[in-house]
Design a protein around this motif. Structure first.
Motif, short mmCIF file in Angstrom:
data_model
loop_
_atom_site.label_atom_id
_atom_site.label_comp_id
_atom_site.label_asym_id
_atom_site.label_seq_id
_atom_site.Cartn_x
_atom_site.Cartn_y
_atom_site.Cartn_z
N VAL A 204 42.91 64.68 -56.95
CA VAL A 204 41.68 64.33 -57.65
C VAL A 204 40.78 63.49 -56.75
N PHE A 205 41.37 62.53 -56.02
CA PHE A 205 40.62 61.67 -55.12
C PHE A 205 41.00 61.99 -53.68
N THR A 206 40.01 62.18 -52.82
CA THR A 206 40.24 62.41 -51.40
C THR A 206 39.22 61.58 -50.61
N ALA A 207 39.47 61.46 -49.30
CA ALA A 207 38.58 60.71 -48.42
C ALA A 207 38.35 61.49 -47.14
N LEU A 208 37.11 61.49 -46.67
CA LEU A 208 36.72 62.18 -45.44
C LEU A 208 35.89 61.25 -44.56
N PRO A 209 36.35 60.95 -43.33
CA PRO A 209 37.67 61.31 -42.77
C PRO A 209 38.76 60.44 -43.37
N SER A 210 40.00 60.89 -43.22
CA SER A 210 41.12 60.13 -43.76
C SER A 210 41.81 59.27 -42.71
N ALA A 211 41.35 59.33 -41.45
CA ALA A 211 41.93 58.53 -40.37
C ALA A 211 40.93 58.45 -39.23
N GLY A 212 41.12 57.45 -38.37
CA GLY A 212 40.21 57.33 -37.23
C GLY A 212 40.53 56.11 -36.39
N VAL A 213 39.78 55.96 -35.31
CA VAL A 213 39.90 54.82 -34.40
C VAL A 213 38.51 54.23 -34.20
#
Length: 298
Positions: A204-213
């Motif tokens: 139901v809930f997502t995040a973009l992007p889900s990782a990074g530096v």
């Protein structure tokens, strides 16, 4: 034959050399009475190594040793700690390693002098200075509140991440969503089917992007997406994980899903008796859309 320290090490003015240039190509000459360098920030749970290059600028072979008991409990170590008979105009290297975890050092600056003792000669010092820190992030807000969203559609809200420190920050997101447990008493194909449905159920809930530096001082926008699958209220937590850090950040997310509904009046349409070969009879049904969004039906 005794030798004169003045001939081997002519006086030179004291200077401060940045760690980056000092340890990546500059020569640490024995003729320099005192040299000081400062490192960049160091992770508390990581270790760093640098190579120091030493050149004998004198006329005779020189033996020297570094560190010793002075380095105990500081997080610094030197390898090798002794060099024998370094010829004139020859170069040797030794490795300086800093491991704050080995000494249980607190956060903050570590400052000390590394002695270089020349056999039958003077002692030179290199100032070792490092700032022990942990990567961290600042977030523009700690919650995302989505408005009511129709099932089959989605809505996005943005939150900004900012790395305010002078060290890179590696991050990734994990989502804590409630998972319905499968009853242990359910066996066989039914249990496998329920487990498969639970795995394939869309988030139901997502995040973009889900990782990074994030580099020092860098910012990035993260889009939180709400995609309801049924009409109910949703609440969850996005956990922001930071590598090599004990910082705990959470992003609370909430929203409400809507399903289309139609109201029919009357609910039961009674047309009454009808004779064969008649022209038929008609009735009227009123269809009402109680929702706040248009509905297509047929």
């Amino acid at each position: 034959m005794p030798w004169s320290s003045r001939k081997l090490w002519p006086p030179m003015p004291q200077r401060t050399v940045p760690l980056a240039s000092m340890l990546t190509g500059g020569f640490l000459k024995l003729s320099c009475p005192s040299t000081s360098w400062t490192s960049a920030m160091s992770f508390l749970v990581a270790f760093h190594t640098r190579i120091v290059t030493v050149t004998n600028t004198g006329q005779f072979p020189v033996s020297f040793r570094t560190g010793g008991r002075v380095l105990r409990g500081t997080g610094f170590s030197v390898e090798p700690n002794r060099i024998e008979d370094l010829p004139c105009c020859k170069t040797e290297t030794f490795e300086v390693r800093f491991d704050p975890g080995s000494a249980n050092l607190p956060l903050g600056e570590v400052d000390m002098l590394l002695p270089i003792k020349v056999a039958e000669g003077p002692t030179f010092h290199i100032r070792l200075r490092v700032n022990v820190t942990l990567p961290s992030l600042c977030i523009s807000k700690d919650s995302l509140e989505f408005s009511a969203v129709q099932c089959g559609q989605c809505q996005e809200e943005t939150v900004q991440f900012h790395n305010q420190l002078q060290v890179p920050c590696t991050w990734f997101l994990t989502i804590n969503e409630p998972v319905k447990k499968v009853d242990k008493q359910v066996r066989g194909n039914v249990r496998r089917k329920l487990l498969q449905e639970r795995k394939s159920k869309p988030r139901v809930f997502t995040a973009l992007p889900s990782a990074g530096v994030l580099s020092p001082g860098q910012r990035c926008n993260v889009r939180g997406r709400f995609s309801p699958t049924e009409e109910k209220s949703y609440k969850s937590i996005l956990k922001i994980n930071i590598s090599q850090s004990s910082q705990h950040l959470q992003l609370r997310v909430s929203g409400h899903g809507l399903e289309p509904h139609l109201e029919f009046c009357p609910k039961v349409l009674e047309l009454g008796p009808l004779l064969p070969d008649s022209h038929g009879v008609e009735g009227t049904v009123v269809v009402k859309n109680p929702c706040k969004f248009p509905i297509e039906f047929y």
